[in-house]
Structure formats: C-alpha cells, structure tokens
Design an enzyme around this catalytic site. Structure first.
Site, PDB file in Angstrom:
ATOM      1  CD  GLU A  35      -1.801  -2.319   1.619  1.00  0.00           C
ATOM      2  OE1 GLU A  35      -0.598  -2.695   1.695  1.00  0.00           O
ATOM      3  OE2 GLU A  35      -2.736  -3.050   1.978  1.00  0.00           O
ATOM      4  N   GLY A  36       2.069   1.183   0.533  1.00  0.00           N
ATOM      5  CA  GLY A  36       2.967   2.345   0.475  1.00  0.00           C
ATOM      6  C   GLY A  36       3.260   2.710  -0.975  1.00  0.00           C
ATOM      7  CG  HIS A  37       5.635   0.122  -3.390  1.00  0.00           C
ATOM      8  ND1 HIS A  37       5.740  -1.053  -2.694  1.00  0.00           N
ATOM      9  CD2 HIS A  37       6.895   0.609  -3.485  1.00  0.00           C
ATOM     10  CE1 HIS A  37       7.003  -1.284  -2.394  1.00  0.00           C
ATOM     11  NE2 HIS A  37       7.724  -0.286  -2.845  1.00  0.00           N
ATOM     12  CD  GLN A  61      18.835   0.045  -3.755  1.00  0.00           C
ATOM     13  OE1 GLN A  61      18.628   0.567  -4.847  1.00  0.00           O
ATOM     14  NE2 GLN A  61      18.019   0.237  -2.728  1.00  0.00           N
ATOM     15  N   GLY A 147       8.844   7.483  -1.019  1.00  0.00           N
ATOM     16  CA  GLY A 147       8.183   7.440   0.289  1.00  0.00           C
ATOM     17  C   GLY A 147       9.014   8.125   1.369  1.00  0.00           C
ATOM     18  CE  LYS A 149       9.465   1.565   4.742  1.00  0.00           C
ATOM     19  NZ  LYS A 149      10.801   1.034   5.076  1.00  0.00           N
ATOM     20  CB  SER A 185       8.678  -2.246   5.011  1.00  0.00           C
ATOM     21  OG  SER A 185       9.874  -2.818   4.529  1.00  0.00           O
TER      22      SER A 185
HETATM   23  O1  PAF Z   1      13.265   2.795  -2.297  1.00  0.00           O
HETATM   24  C1  PAF Z   1      13.510   1.858  -3.090  1.00  0.00           C
HETATM   25  O2  PAF Z   1      12.713   0.950  -3.291  1.00  0.00           O
HETATM   26  C2  PAF Z   1      14.839   1.839  -3.817  1.00  0.00           C
HETATM   27  O3  PAF Z   1      15.872   2.320  -3.018  1.00  0.00           O
HETATM   28  C3  PAF Z   1      14.804   2.602  -5.155  1.00  0.00           C
HETATM   29  C4  PAF Z   1      14.538   4.071  -4.961  1.00  0.00           C
HETATM   30  C5  PAF Z   1      13.725   2.005  -6.058  1.00  0.00           C
HETATM   31  C6  PAF Z   1      16.150   2.450  -5.882  1.00  0.00           C
HETATM   32  O4  PAF Z   1      16.456   1.129  -6.120  1.00  0.00           O
END
Ligand code: PAF
Length: 284
Positions: A35-37, A61, A147, A149, A185
C-alpha cells in the site's frame, strides 16, 4: 498497461508520450508492492497524464552481507497491483540490461549520506543514486515519487536532483502504516508471527517520543532513552540506531530547537526495519 524489459522499449514509449505533450510521473520501486507503493502510484496518477513504475531489485545498493538474494519478488502480483492503480508502463529490466559487464560510473552524494543508514550501510546510497539517475535518464519523467519512510533516501535524492540539475520534481509521500502502526515495507514479509507482533515497538517508540515532545521535552537524550526502553521490552528487537538529526543537513542534534528528523533502525530477529518522524519546531 505495457510491461517492458528493455531500455529501448521505454525510450520509444517515452518519446511518443513527450511528442503528444503528456506529462510523466515515475515511481521507482524494487517490487513486492504494498500500500505504500500504491500511495505513490496514486499521487503520480493524480499529477501526471502517464505513470511509469519501475521494478528492479538493484544489486549495487545491497552490501555483501545484506538480503539481495532473499529480497521478496513477485512480478505477477506486482503487475496486477499496477494495473489496478492505472499505471501505464512497467519497466522491469534484468540486471544485465541495467549494468553491462564494463559498467563503471557511479553517482555519490557526500555529506547527507554520512549519518543514519548511510553510516551503517556503506555504499548503499551510492547504489541508490546511481540507479535512480539511470532510471531518470531512461524514463525522462516530469515528477518522481518516493516514500517518506526512507527519509534519508528522499533527502539524498532531492540533493542529487538539485546538485546535478535534473529537471524533475521530487515528491515525497507520507508513510503508510498497518493498523497497529507498523510502517508498510516489503521487508515486513520476512517477519514470523512473533516478530510481526514485536515489530510494533518501532511505532510505539515513535508515539512515546511524540507525546513527550508534545509535553515540552526538548532533550534528545531523554527522549532517546524512553524510546530505547520501549524497544528493549521486546526480546526479539535489537536497536541499530535511534538518531535525531537536523532536517536539512542530517547532522546530529541534542536539543529539539530546529526542524528535526528522528530516524530509527531496529533489527527484529534478522530483519532490519526503519521508521521515522519529523519534528517541526515552528509548529511546536
Ligand atoms: O526505495 C527503493 O525501493 C529503492 O531504493 C529505489 C529508490 C527504487 C532504488 O532502487
């Protein structure tokens, strides 16, 4: 809704949208949408004529001992969620499409990445800024949605966009929470039943900090101790950090006398969860 995997396909679509004068909103994600997305997609839909969602678990990352391999993935479910939200294009590239074997250019934002998660996850924001730059260049959006968050991520991306003159408006959207307050999350899916119950301690700590602040408490040390005490009650929880930083510079504050971000990261079992709240001095 189109689902594409190559940069060439995105460029072709974006070119035709630009030619027709349509504005484009971008929601970058690593998938396993919740739901955050959805709230980011809804905001993008409201502001723009076309919405692109990118789904890419960005290897650069993640640190060597982090959860890249086990990061939750469910593209079929994500497609349904995007379709429901009226998304126009999903870009879900392979790692090879994003990073060829000779890939060697990175974007690194200094200063803002020294504290909080940047300090504990070396190289994380370099990976985020690099992939976000690539996604900006590929999708050429008018606006991009992130977000609150991931408060440090939002601050770092805003800085990067300013420093590197991206002509993109960065829009931060409020944290979406479960009924008991746990911030939504993708990593919540790692939690066992007992861990899920324990995980509410992040929000309880935030609530307690907020009520102390409402009663006039300004000492970060005092508030932090109260937050630590709440989290310590959960045997499954282990604090990574609880920090109060200036909202603009993300440098440590000891007294709440300026707009500040309180950010925390807590391990619940093996799962590292983050949460935060903002203190606005002007309104207090
Ligand atoms: O917040 C995320 O899901 C990731 O860090 C992002 C911004 C999609 C980059 O991979």
């Amino acid at each position: 809704m189109k689902v594409v995997t190559t940069i060439k396909q995105v460029r072709e679509q974006v070119k035709s949208w630009h030619q027709s004068g349509a504005s484009i909103g971008l929601v970058p994600t690593m998938g396993f949408l919740h739901e955050g997305h959805q709230s980011l997609m809804a905001a993008a839909k409201k502001d723009n004529q076309k919405v692109i969602v990118t789904i890419f678990v960005n290897p650069i990352q993640f640190g060597p001992s982090e959860d890249l391999a086990s990061y939750p993935r469910d593209l079929q479910r994500d497609k349904i969620a995007c379709e429901k939200m009226g998304v126009d294009l999903i870009f879900c590239p392979s790692t090879d499409e994003m990073y060829d074997t000779h890939f060697s250019s990175y974007v690194d934002v200094n200063g803002l990445t020294d504290a909080l998660c940047g300090k504990r996850r070396p190289g994380h924001f370099k990976g985020v800024c690099t992939v976000v730059t690539k996604l900006f260049n590929i999708t050429q959006p008018d606006r991009a949605y992130f977000g609150q968050k991931d408060a440090q991520q939002l601050a770092v991306i805003k800085r990067m966009v300013k420093d590197l003159n991206f002509n993109i408006e960065i829009i931060g959207c409020p944290i979406v929470r479960e009924q008991d307050g746990l911030a939504k999350s993708s990593r919540n899916s790692y939690l066992s039943e007992s861990e899920r119950l324990a995980a509410v301690c992040l929000y309880q700590a935030i609530e307690s900090a907020n009520s102390m602040i409402k009663q006039g408490e300004k000492s970060v040390a005092t508030i932090r101790t109260a937050m630590q005490d709440i989290i310590a009650k959960q045997s499954l929880a282990k604090i990574d950090y609880i920090e109060f930083v200036d909202l603009q510079t993300l440098t440590s504050v000891e007294l709440l006398e300026q707009d500040s971000l309180c950010a925390l990261a807590v391990y619940i079992g093996k799962t590292r969860l983050i949460d935060n709240f903002i203190y606005y001095h002007y309104y207090s």
